[in-house]
Design an enzyme around this catalytic site. Structure first.
Site, mmCIF file in Angstrom:
data_model
loop_
_atom_site.group_PDB
_atom_site.id
_atom_site.type_symbol
_atom_site.label_atom_id
_atom_site.label_comp_id
_atom_site.label_asym_id
_atom_site.label_seq_id
_atom_site.Cartn_x
_atom_site.Cartn_y
_atom_site.Cartn_z
ATOM 1 N N ASN A 26 0.872 -1.157 -0.012
ATOM 2 C CA ASN A 26 0.136 -0.107 0.107
ATOM 3 C C ASN A 26 0.921 1.187 0.027
ATOM 4 O OD1 ASN A 26 -1.827 1.921 0.447
ATOM 5 N ND2 ASN A 26 -2.493 1.245 2.434
ATOM 6 N N LYS A 30 0.001 4.211 -0.262
ATOM 7 C CA LYS A 30 -0.455 5.510 0.090
ATOM 8 C C LYS A 30 -0.181 6.554 -0.746
ATOM 9 C CE LYS A 30 -0.396 3.339 4.572
ATOM 10 N NZ LYS A 30 -0.068 3.275 6.107
ATOM 11 N N HIS A 32 -9.771 1.279 4.762
ATOM 12 C CA HIS A 32 -8.512 1.246 5.364
ATOM 13 C C HIS A 32 -8.581 2.318 6.767
ATOM 14 C CE1 HIS A 32 -4.330 2.439 6.295
ATOM 15 N NE2 HIS A 32 -4.121 1.545 5.767
ATOM 16 N N GLU A 44 -6.874 4.580 7.589
ATOM 17 C CA GLU A 44 -6.801 6.107 7.354
ATOM 18 C C GLU A 44 -7.964 6.652 6.701
ATOM 19 O OE1 GLU A 44 -2.930 5.453 5.475
ATOM 20 O OE2 GLU A 44 -2.272 5.026 7.151
ATOM 21 N N GLU A 62 -5.496 -4.709 10.779
ATOM 22 C CA GLU A 62 -4.314 -3.632 10.865
ATOM 23 C C GLU A 62 -4.793 -3.025 11.969
ATOM 24 O OE1 GLU A 62 -2.533 -2.641 6.843
ATOM 25 O OE2 GLU A 62 -4.088 -1.472 7.145
ATOM 26 N N GLY A 90 2.295 2.521 10.851
ATOM 27 C CA GLY A 90 3.304 3.561 10.467
ATOM 28 C C GLY A 90 4.069 4.194 11.584
ATOM 29 N N SER A 121 3.531 -1.987 10.210
ATOM 30 C CA SER A 121 4.761 -2.010 10.637
ATOM 31 C C SER A 121 5.489 -3.385 10.194
ATOM 32 C CB SER A 121 5.245 -1.600 12.012
ATOM 33 O OG SER A 121 4.751 -0.106 11.865
ATOM 34 N N GLY A 135 2.772 -0.958 4.250
ATOM 35 C CA GLY A 135 2.931 0.452 3.972
ATOM 36 C C GLY A 135 4.372 0.792 3.616
HETATM 37 P P1 PGA Z 1 2.596 0.373 7.471
HETATM 38 O O1 PGA Z 1 1.281 0.702 7.043
HETATM 39 O O2 PGA Z 1 3.315 -0.755 7.236
HETATM 40 O O3 PGA Z 1 3.487 1.630 7.098
HETATM 41 O O4 PGA Z 1 2.451 0.470 8.934
HETATM 42 C C1 PGA Z 1 0.496 -0.480 6.774
HETATM 43 C C2 PGA Z 1 -0.754 -0.016 6.322
HETATM 44 O O5 PGA Z 1 -1.338 1.042 6.557
HETATM 45 O O6 PGA Z 1 -1.726 -0.758 5.272
#
Ligand code: PGA
Length: 256
Positions: free
Chosen positions: A12, A14, A99, A101, A171, A177, A217, A238
């Site tokens: 992803n 983003k 997601h 976000e 998630e 993140g 992460s 991500g």
């Molecule tokens: P991240 O994001 O690996 O940067 O934690 C994962 C995601 O939001 O899909």
């Protein structure tokens, strides 16, 4: 049996990578995968504007393209939005929906996401449906309750036939993140719970067949331990997906 489920590693991106940076990342990833192929499904979700060219860049490579969102209506006067059938028409195979976000910054609810899943499935897209709890919910020990609600609200009205095109991504919001990761035990515990929840709604065969990815992460250093868990069927990545070598290393972190 876990080994019969599809294993998926999805990137992803983003809102990262300009057009040329994105294509360069795909070229590099593809070169790495040519040198050491995988039998598992690799999915990359660039921003909308890159999707068409990204689809061309991965022709014949086995990499599949996903969008990060789509609109809930099939078409119409929704200035600035992108429909599921538009995505399908440029070769997109998957769409990430729900997601955290999108939920947090764009006010998306389970009900809205349910509409998006319906529209996406009708357009022939496979869905990566995201669920997961914020930190305070885990601290209050209400994470199972919340995730059960997210799964039930978004999926309960679908026929089992639609579920074969749905992948779940667990998630935990506190791990996205942040550099914090759910421990392999925490991930396994929640994934097994999600599978039980799916069994309660759709029955055993759907529950057993649905891939459940972990996101938050995941990186080369922790991917092996997470992907070794019996109910962890892959990852939604991500930050680490923005570096070809890191993403490639995660792809090759499934137990042999
Ligand atoms: P991240 O994001 O690996 O940067 O934690 C994962 C995601 O939001 O899909």
């Amino acid at each position: 049996m876990p080994e019969t489920r599809e294993k998926i590693i999805a990137a992803n991106w983003k809102m990262n990578k300009t057009f040329h940076e994105g294509l360069a990342l795909l070229v590099e990833l593809n070169m790495l995968l040519e040198s050491e192929p995988t039998q598992h499904t690799v999915v990359v979700a660039p921003p909308y504007i890159h999707l068409h060219s990204a689809g061309h860049a991965v022709t014949d490579t086995g990499i599949k393209i996903a969008a990060q969102n789509c609109h809930q209506e099939a078409n119409g006067a929704f200035t600035g939005e992108v429909s599921a059938s538009m995505l399908e028409s440029v070769g997109v195979e998957f769409v990430i929906l729900g997601h955290s976000e999108r939920r947090q910054y764009f006010g998306e609810t389970d009900e809205l996401v349910a509409q998006k899943i319906k529209t996406a499935a009708a357009a022939g897209l496979k869905v990566i449906y995201c669920c997961g709890e914020p930190l305070e919910v885990r601290q209050e020990e209400k994470h199972f309750e919340l995730v059960k609600q997210q799964i039930t609200n978004a999926l309960k009205d679908f026929q089992p036939g639609v579920l074969k095109d749905v992948v779940i991504a667990y998630e935990p919001v506190w791990a996205i993140g942040t550099g914090l990761t759910a421990s392999p035990e925490q991930a396994q515990e929640m994934h097994a719970f999600i599978r039980e929840t799916l069994k309660g709604i759709f029955g055993e065969s759907i529950a057993k067949a649905t891939p459940i990815l972990y996101g938050g992460s995941m990186k080369p250093g922790n991917a092996k331990a997470l992907l070794s868990q019996p109910d962890v069927d892959g990852g939604l990545i991500g930050g680490a997906s923005l570096v070809a070598q890191d993403f490639f290393d995660i792809i090759h972190s499934f137990p042999a």
